[in-house]
Design a protein around this motif. Structure first.
Motif, PDB file in Angstrom:
ATOM      1  N   VAL A  58       0.851  -1.178   0.000  1.00  0.00           N
ATOM      2  CA  VAL A  58       0.000   0.000   0.000  1.00  0.00           C
ATOM      3  C   VAL A  58       0.892   1.235   0.000  1.00  0.00           C
ATOM      4  CG1 VAL A  58      -1.779   1.264   1.260  1.00  0.00           C
ATOM      5  CG2 VAL A  58      -1.787  -1.226   1.269  1.00  0.00           C
ATOM      6  N   GLU A  59       0.591   2.192  -0.870  1.00  0.00           N
ATOM      7  CA  GLU A  59       1.337   3.438  -0.914  1.00  0.00           C
ATOM      8  C   GLU A  59       0.518   4.512  -0.215  1.00  0.00           C
ATOM      9  OE1 GLU A  59       2.327   5.339  -4.781  1.00  0.00           O
ATOM     10  OE2 GLU A  59       4.300   4.473  -4.352  1.00  0.00           O
ATOM     11  N   LYS A  60       1.135   5.176   0.785  1.00  0.00           N
ATOM     12  CA  LYS A  60       0.422   6.219   1.511  1.00  0.00           C
ATOM     13  C   LYS A  60       1.369   7.351   1.871  1.00  0.00           C
ATOM     14  CE  LYS A  60       0.647   4.645   6.255  1.00  0.00           C
ATOM     15  NZ  LYS A  60      -0.146   4.262   7.398  1.00  0.00           N
ATOM     16  N   GLU A  61       0.794   8.475   2.312  1.00  0.00           N
ATOM     17  CA  GLU A  61       1.575   9.650   2.634  1.00  0.00           C
ATOM     18  C   GLU A  61       2.188   9.546   4.020  1.00  0.00           C
ATOM     19  OE1 GLU A  61      -1.745   9.992   1.770  1.00  0.00           O
ATOM     20  OE2 GLU A  61      -1.717  10.999  -0.161  1.00  0.00           O
ATOM     21  N   ALA A  62       3.425  10.011   4.151  1.00  0.00           N
ATOM     22  CA  ALA A  62       4.091  10.099   5.443  1.00  0.00           C
ATOM     23  C   ALA A  62       4.131  11.578   5.841  1.00  0.00           C
ATOM     24  CB  ALA A  62       5.499   9.526   5.365  1.00  0.00           C
ATOM     25  N   SER A  63       4.389  11.838   7.115  1.00  0.00           N
ATOM     26  CA  SER A  63       4.397  13.211   7.588  1.00  0.00           C
ATOM     27  C   SER A  63       5.726  13.896   7.279  1.00  0.00           C
ATOM     28  CB  SER A  63       4.141  13.239   9.098  1.00  0.00           C
ATOM     29  OG  SER A  63       5.202  12.634   9.787  1.00  0.00           O
ATOM     30  N   ILE A  64       5.665  15.223   7.147  1.00  0.00           N
ATOM     31  CA  ILE A  64       6.875  16.030   7.007  1.00  0.00           C
ATOM     32  C   ILE A  64       6.819  17.140   8.045  1.00  0.00           C
ATOM     33  CG2 ILE A  64       7.255  15.543   4.567  1.00  0.00           C
ATOM     34  CD1 ILE A  64       5.981  18.147   3.840  1.00  0.00           C
ATOM     35  N   HIS A  65       7.972  17.688   8.390  1.00  0.00           N
ATOM     36  CA  HIS A  65       8.022  18.713   9.421  1.00  0.00           C
ATOM     37  C   HIS A  65       7.334  19.985   8.933  1.00  0.00           C
ATOM     38  CE1 HIS A  65       9.659  21.285  12.618  1.00  0.00           C
ATOM     39  NE2 HIS A  65       9.712  20.138  13.296  1.00  0.00           N
TER      40      HIS A  65
END
Length: 105
Positions: A58-65
């Motif tokens: 599954v491709e999903k978004e990760a958090s960024i600062h």
């Protein structure tokens, strides 16, 4: 008052995805991070849980600062800083470059 809230359009100003714009899906205030739509995609391998939830990659978004993104003003269309103003006794965000009131919290 927060400078970036959910559903804001932001531009990434540093890192691997510099120059890309997207909509904020989620803000994580205690960790100073945001999740932006179609930015910082990662792959997760999931186990099948049931017939409705098959396994796979599954491709999903990760958090960024949050310091790596800048709010895009809807009126002038440029990334800009904000300051607070008042409108009918409520604090609102105001674009520094065009003095436009921004919607949101």
């Amino acid at each position: 008052m927060r400078s970036i809230v959910k559903n804001d359009t932001v531009k990434v100003i540093s890192g691997n995805h510099k120059g890309k714009t997207g909509k904020v899906i989620m803000v994580i205030p205690d960790k100073h991070r945001v999740i932006v739509e179609k930015i910082q995609l990662v792959k997760r391998h999931t186990k099948p849980r049931s017939a409705q939830q098959p396994g796979g990659i599954v491709e999903k978004e990760a958090s960024i600062h949050i310091s790596n993104v800048m709010l895009v003003c809807p009126k002038c269309g440029k990334p800009s800083r904000t300051h607070s103003g008042t409108l009918a006794g409520r604090k609102v965000r105001v674009c520094n470059s065009c003095e436009e009131m921004l919607t949101g919290e």
